[in-house]
Design a protein around this motif. Structure first.
Motif, mmCIF file in Angstrom:
data_model
loop_
_atom_site.group_PDB
_atom_site.id
_atom_site.type_symbol
_atom_site.label_atom_id
_atom_site.label_comp_id
_atom_site.label_asym_id
_atom_site.label_seq_id
_atom_site.Cartn_x
_atom_site.Cartn_y
_atom_site.Cartn_z
ATOM 1 N N LYS A 35 0.827 -1.222 0.000
ATOM 2 C CA LYS A 35 0.000 0.000 0.000
ATOM 3 C C LYS A 35 0.854 1.262 0.000
ATOM 4 C CE LYS A 35 -4.197 -1.744 2.193
ATOM 5 N NZ LYS A 35 -5.042 -1.704 3.404
ATOM 6 N N LYS A 36 2.061 1.176 0.537
ATOM 7 C CA LYS A 36 2.963 2.333 0.592
ATOM 8 C C LYS A 36 3.339 2.837 -0.792
ATOM 9 C CE LYS A 36 5.253 0.955 4.872
ATOM 10 N NZ LYS A 36 6.532 0.552 5.470
ATOM 11 N N PHE A 37 3.317 1.949 -1.804
ATOM 12 C CA PHE A 37 3.814 2.298 -3.132
ATOM 13 C C PHE A 37 2.710 2.681 -4.108
ATOM 14 C CE2 PHE A 37 6.827 -0.683 -1.224
ATOM 15 C CZ PHE A 37 7.953 0.114 -1.202
ATOM 16 N N ASN A 38 1.467 2.596 -3.704
ATOM 17 C CA ASN A 38 0.333 2.898 -4.584
ATOM 18 C C ASN A 38 0.431 2.108 -5.894
ATOM 19 O OD1 ASN A 38 -0.897 4.683 -2.834
ATOM 20 N ND2 ASN A 38 0.295 6.426 -3.592
ATOM 21 N N SER A 39 0.793 0.864 -5.795
ATOM 22 C CA SER A 39 0.890 -0.028 -6.951
ATOM 23 C C SER A 39 0.180 -1.331 -6.606
ATOM 24 C CB SER A 39 2.348 -0.330 -7.292
ATOM 25 O OG SER A 39 3.030 0.867 -7.604
ATOM 26 N N SER A 40 -0.032 -2.128 -7.634
ATOM 27 C CA SER A 40 -0.679 -3.421 -7.389
ATOM 28 C C SER A 40 0.307 -4.355 -6.696
ATOM 29 C CB SER A 40 -1.153 -4.029 -8.708
ATOM 30 O OG SER A 40 -0.040 -4.391 -9.497
ATOM 31 N N HIS A 41 -0.237 -5.446 -6.118
ATOM 32 C CA HIS A 41 0.614 -6.412 -5.415
ATOM 33 C C HIS A 41 1.607 -7.045 -6.391
ATOM 34 C CE1 HIS A 41 -1.839 -5.819 -1.949
ATOM 35 N NE2 HIS A 41 -2.911 -6.422 -2.452
ATOM 36 N N SER A 42 1.162 -7.308 -7.612
ATOM 37 C CA SER A 42 2.042 -7.919 -8.615
ATOM 38 C C SER A 42 3.212 -7.003 -8.949
ATOM 39 C CB SER A 42 1.255 -8.222 -9.895
ATOM 40 O OG SER A 42 0.240 -9.153 -9.632
ATOM 41 N N GLU A 43 2.944 -5.709 -9.103
ATOM 42 C CA GLU A 43 4.015 -4.762 -9.440
ATOM 43 C C GLU A 43 5.028 -4.649 -8.307
ATOM 44 O OE1 GLU A 43 1.598 -1.726 -12.415
ATOM 45 O OE2 GLU A 43 1.679 -1.303 -10.268
ATOM 46 N N VAL A 44 4.529 -4.628 -7.065
ATOM 47 C CA VAL A 44 5.439 -4.537 -5.923
ATOM 48 C C VAL A 44 6.298 -5.785 -5.826
ATOM 49 C CG1 VAL A 44 5.567 -4.388 -3.395
ATOM 50 C CG2 VAL A 44 3.944 -2.964 -4.646
ATOM 51 N N GLN A 50 13.098 -7.979 -8.931
ATOM 52 C CA GLN A 50 14.061 -7.299 -9.807
ATOM 53 C C GLN A 50 15.195 -6.676 -8.987
ATOM 54 O OE1 GLN A 50 13.815 -7.465 -13.085
ATOM 55 N NE2 GLN A 50 15.654 -6.268 -13.426
ATOM 56 N N TYR A 51 14.853 -6.068 -7.847
ATOM 57 C CA TYR A 51 15.849 -5.442 -6.972
ATOM 58 C C TYR A 51 16.835 -6.484 -6.449
ATOM 59 C CZ TYR A 51 17.831 -2.994 -2.973
ATOM 60 O OH TYR A 51 18.693 -2.431 -2.072
ATOM 61 N N PHE A 52 16.322 -7.633 -6.008
ATOM 62 C CA PHE A 52 17.194 -8.694 -5.498
ATOM 63 C C PHE A 52 18.127 -9.210 -6.588
ATOM 64 C CE2 PHE A 52 13.923 -9.386 -2.062
ATOM 65 C CZ PHE A 52 14.759 -9.036 -1.033
ATOM 66 N N LYS A 53 17.601 -9.358 -7.818
ATOM 67 C CA LYS A 53 18.431 -9.876 -8.918
ATOM 68 C C LYS A 53 19.533 -8.885 -9.290
ATOM 69 C CE LYS A 53 15.354 -12.983 -11.416
ATOM 70 N NZ LYS A 53 14.629 -13.211 -12.678
ATOM 71 N N GLU A 54 19.167 -7.597 -9.440
ATOM 72 C CA GLU A 54 20.142 -6.589 -9.876
ATOM 73 C C GLU A 54 21.276 -6.414 -8.876
ATOM 74 O OE1 GLU A 54 18.119 -2.943 -10.733
ATOM 75 O OE2 GLU A 54 17.200 -3.724 -12.551
ATOM 76 N N ASN A 55 20.968 -6.518 -7.596
ATOM 77 C CA ASN A 55 21.971 -6.281 -6.562
ATOM 78 C C ASN A 55 22.593 -7.560 -6.012
ATOM 79 O OD1 ASN A 55 21.791 -3.332 -6.354
ATOM 80 N ND2 ASN A 55 19.684 -3.754 -5.759
ATOM 81 N N ASN A 56 22.280 -8.697 -6.644
ATOM 82 C CA ASN A 56 22.816 -9.986 -6.183
ATOM 83 C C ASN A 56 22.568 -10.192 -4.697
ATOM 84 O OD1 ASN A 56 23.730 -10.893 -8.621
ATOM 85 N ND2 ASN A 56 25.774 -9.998 -8.379
ATOM 86 N N LEU A 57 21.354 -9.964 -4.280
ATOM 87 C CA LEU A 57 21.024 -10.096 -2.870
ATOM 88 C C LEU A 57 20.279 -11.404 -2.640
ATOM 89 C CD1 LEU A 57 19.797 -6.490 -2.051
ATOM 90 C CD2 LEU A 57 21.996 -7.502 -1.540
ATOM 91 N N ASP A 58 20.618 -12.008 -1.517
ATOM 92 C CA ASP A 58 19.941 -13.233 -1.102
ATOM 93 C C ASP A 58 19.106 -12.889 0.128
ATOM 94 O OD1 ASP A 58 19.139 -15.739 -0.420
ATOM 95 O OD2 ASP A 58 21.109 -16.447 0.219
ATOM 96 N N PRO A 59 17.789 -13.007 0.046
ATOM 97 C CA PRO A 59 16.962 -12.605 1.193
ATOM 98 C C PRO A 59 17.132 -13.499 2.417
ATOM 99 C CG PRO A 59 15.599 -13.588 -0.519
ATOM 100 C CD PRO A 59 16.984 -13.474 -1.073
ATOM 101 N N PHE A 60 17.897 -14.598 2.319
ATOM 102 C CA PHE A 60 18.046 -15.520 3.446
ATOM 103 C C PHE A 60 19.405 -15.433 4.103
ATOM 104 C CE2 PHE A 60 14.927 -17.433 0.576
ATOM 105 C CZ PHE A 60 13.829 -17.399 1.407
ATOM 106 N N GLY A 61 19.970 -14.231 4.196
ATOM 107 C CA GLY A 61 21.188 -14.071 4.968
ATOM 108 C C GLY A 61 22.369 -13.567 4.176
ATOM 109 N N GLU A 62 22.571 -13.999 2.950
ATOM 110 C CA GLU A 62 23.721 -13.573 2.174
ATOM 111 C C GLU A 62 23.585 -12.121 1.717
ATOM 112 O OE1 GLU A 62 26.651 -15.141 1.422
ATOM 113 O OE2 GLU A 62 25.980 -16.574 2.923
#
Length: 194
Positions: A35-44, A50-62
């Motif tokens: 709701k903070k982004f005023n976008s649909s759930h799919s877009e968020v 996309q953010y995780f892929k571009e920055n090579n981030l692993d949401p589980f600790g890495e």
């Protein structure tokens, strides 16, 4: 965007929806977050992936390890730049500031040891001159007489104007001066003063 399969063909971004089973608490958290982004759930969700892929981030600790490592790398680079600045300042102090200070100190010590003080010039008082009575710039007598005549005429006109001035004290307001003079005399006076 999701790929949807219809009639054996795969289409990208057709706007179809798919269900994902997630815990109720997670869904509630995700809805309030999107709701903070005023976008649909799919877009968020798509933006997050996309953010995780571009920055090579692993949401589980890495992911946090990568961020912390990049911050430490930036910190090391900044410290190297600070070290360079400190080296430049020390070099300036060694090559220019310190020698200048030493030279000034030597000059001051030599001045104090010499004991000489700068000589003060005696103040010369000008003698009173009496030649101011002698004419320096002389004008011819005819020129002087003409200037004297013009001055006397001017003086008479000023006296004539002053004699025509009267004080007016109105019932309301400040008192003022009034000059009794005709328009022709006034225009003549303006012409003469130009």
């Amino acid at each position: 965007m999701e790929k949807q399969s219809t009639n054996g063909k795969t289409k990208k971004g057709t706007g179809g929806y798919s269900n994902i089973t997630i815990k109720k608490e997670t869904a509630t958290r995700f809805r309030s977050y999107s709701k903070k982004f005023n976008s649909s759930h799919s877009e968020v969700l798509d933006g997050m992936i996309q953010y995780f892929k571009e920055n090579n981030l692993d949401p589980f600790g890495e992911g946090t390890k990568i961020i912390v490592d990049s911050i430490k790398k930036l910190e090391r680079q900044m410290m190297k730049k600070f070290d360079r600045l400190i080296a430049i300042i020390k070099n300036m102090e060694k090559t220019s500031i310190r020698p200048t200070y030493e030279m000034m100190l030597i000059l001051y010590e030599a001045y104090v040891k010499d004991g000489r003080r700068p000589k003060q010039e005696p103040i010369q008082i000008q003698e009173e001159r009496m030649d101011f009575l002698e004419p320096r710039n002389t004008v011819p007598k005819t020129e002087h007489d003409r200037m004297l005549q013009e001055f006397n005429e001017y003086k008479k006109r000023c006296n004539k104007i002053l004699n025509n001035v009267e004080k007016v004290e109105p019932i309301m307001g400040k008192p003022y001066l009034k000059i009794n003079m005709g328009i022709g005399d006034f225009e003549s006076l303006i012409y003469q003063l130009k």
